[in-house]
Design an enzyme around this catalytic site. Structure first.
Site, short mmCIF file in Angstrom:
data_model
loop_
_atom_site.label_atom_id
_atom_site.label_comp_id
_atom_site.label_asym_id
_atom_site.label_seq_id
_atom_site.Cartn_x
_atom_site.Cartn_y
_atom_site.Cartn_z
N ASP A 153 0.77 -1.42 -0.13
CA ASP A 153 0.00 -0.01 0.03
C ASP A 153 0.92 1.33 0.02
OD1 ASP A 153 -2.62 1.40 0.31
OD2 ASP A 153 -1.68 2.09 1.90
N ASP A 306 -8.80 4.95 5.27
CA ASP A 306 -7.33 5.23 4.72
C ASP A 306 -6.78 6.18 5.51
OD1 ASP A 306 -5.13 5.36 3.29
OD2 ASP A 306 -5.85 6.22 1.69
N GLY A 325 -2.75 12.55 2.00
CA GLY A 325 -3.44 11.58 3.16
C GLY A 325 -4.03 12.60 3.96
#
Length: 427
Positions: A153, A306, A325
């Site tokens: 990931d 996430d 992110g």
């Protein structure tokens, strides 16, 4: 361990086709009863009248940053944030320092989890050593250690031959492969969605093609390997259509989406706020509509945060230099209630399927339901309570949240882990 009796709540448990006012009894950490008018001597009682009682949420995409970046998040702080959001089980991603790519590193992380976690933490290990995309990890050994899935990931495994070999080994060992679908030659160091907005801002764009071409490849390779594959955080219309078509053709593919990708569009980045910088990027209104339709019709199996904590130094800088992110453990349920349930895209059973039952089934873990005998992981939610997401109210070590200042509906009142109240809004 004692008894806990939850009275008069609307219990939503799609695994058992329950959506009705019931009592729930937990005893010795397990679900002991779900029925009307349960009586239990010497039990601690929670009155849940007017509230929704759900299985604890399962978030299959979380970055706890430990070991290596404890300034951003730790297992301790991340699991506390999870509990505040109604999440009782998380899948920890392996892009730590060092990466979780060996028996030694898995054992090290397990010790941290054992001594500091306040929610259930399952581990995803890397597909390749150091997540460098060059040499496979010992997938058979990782399976013996109880790893729930493998993934590089944050990176996609570029060589087709190596990815095919990884999928074959995953199948042989009964392991789930989770794919971050991004062809970096096509995304080409972009930082926002490619289109009018990126042009107006003078920022390099990330094309939708960079995602869906890799989705197409990984579904094809999984078919050749005869294995299942899970596609993480899809963001564009073409990916939804591809996965819908593959499922109709019998492919063993599942996928998830994040709350920011079904709630926000690329217009959010116009103010150069890096709390809206994520990978994949926020996309167009048409893409958001396609994702919502994919959730509604069952193409998209799961919702995952996430959760990606970053420090102020990494976010409050020039947009191009800021990290990708955002955090999401504390807001994902409320975002789903606000954006999906209140807008008629999902009902309560559908929402619980996406956030508890399906992720547990995809990972093959014994969670996501209130079945008798299962771990008593339970969430009690006030569905009508509105609240504003404020920086000072966040439990996560990092505050890079895309919903800061926004009013969301639905508040977690209690999170119960193995029969114990692990979070209470009044405590």
């Amino acid at each position: 361990m004692g008894k806990l009796l939850i009275k008069n709540g609307r219990v939503v448990d799609p695994a058992n086709k329950v959506d009705a006012v019931r009592d729930v009894l937990a005893e010795n950490g397990r679900i002991a009863g779900v029925a009307e008018n349960i009586r239990a001597n010497s039990a601690k009682v929670i009155d849940a009248a007017g509230k929704i009682v759900l299985p604890g949420l399962v978030d299959m995409h979380v970055h706890l940053r430990e070991p290596g970046r404890e300034d951003k998040e730790t297992v301790a702080s991340g699991t506390k944030a999870a509990l505040k959001g109604g999440v009782t089980s998380v899948l920890a991603m392996p892009n730590t320092t060092p990466s979780i790519d060996s028996a030694e590193n898995v054992s090290f992380l397990k010790e941290i989890i054992k001594s500091t976690a306040s929610a259930n933490v399952f581990i995803a290990a890397a597909i390749t050593k150091g997540r460098e995309g060059k040499e496979l990890t010992d997938i058979a050994e990782l399976k013996k250690l109880g790893i729930a899935a493998i993934t590089d990931d944050g990176s996609s495994l570029d060589p087709d031959k190596l990815m095919l070999e990884a999928l074959k080994k995953a199948k042989a060992n009964g392991m789930l492969a989770i794919c971050h679908c991004e062809d970096k030659k096509l995304s080409n160091h972009g930082c926002v969605n490619s289109g009018i907005i990126s042009t107006r801002m003078g920022l390099k764009g990330i094309s939708r093609e960079s995602e869906y071409k890799r989705v197409e490849r990984d579904i094809d390779l999984a078919a050749k390997a005869g294995s299942a594959v899970h596609i993480a955080h899809i963001s564009c219309r073409e990916s939804v259509e591809m996965i819908r078509r593959a499922k109709k053709n019998g492919a063993k593919v599942t996928c998830d989406v994040t709350p920011h990708h079904f709630s926000l569009t690329e217009e959010a980045v116009l103010g150069f706020d890096a709390n809206f910088k994520m990978n994949p990027p926020l996309r167009s209104k048409e893409d958001v509509s396609a994702i919502r339709e994919g959730l509604r019709d069952g193409t998209i199996d799961a919702i995952a945060s996430d959760h990606a904590p970053h420090t102020e130094n990494e976010k409050e800088i020039e947009f191009e230099r800021a990290e990708f992110g955002v955090i999401g453990l504390e807001t994902e349920l409320a975002a789903a209630i606000t954006e999906l349930l209140d807008q008629g895209i999902l009902d309560w059973p559908g929402l619980v399927e996406k956030m508890a039952l399906n992720p547990a089934r995809i990972l093959g873990i014994d969670k996501g339901t209130l079945s008798i005998g299962r771990d008593a992981d339970i969430v009690i939610v006030d569905p009508d309570k509105a609240w504003i997401v404020r920086r000072e109210g966040l439990v996560s070590k990092s505050k890079n949240c895309a919903f800061l200042g926004r009013e969301l509906k639905g508040a977690v009142e209690y999170t119960i882990c193995s029969g114990k109240v692990a979070y209470g809004i009044h405590s």
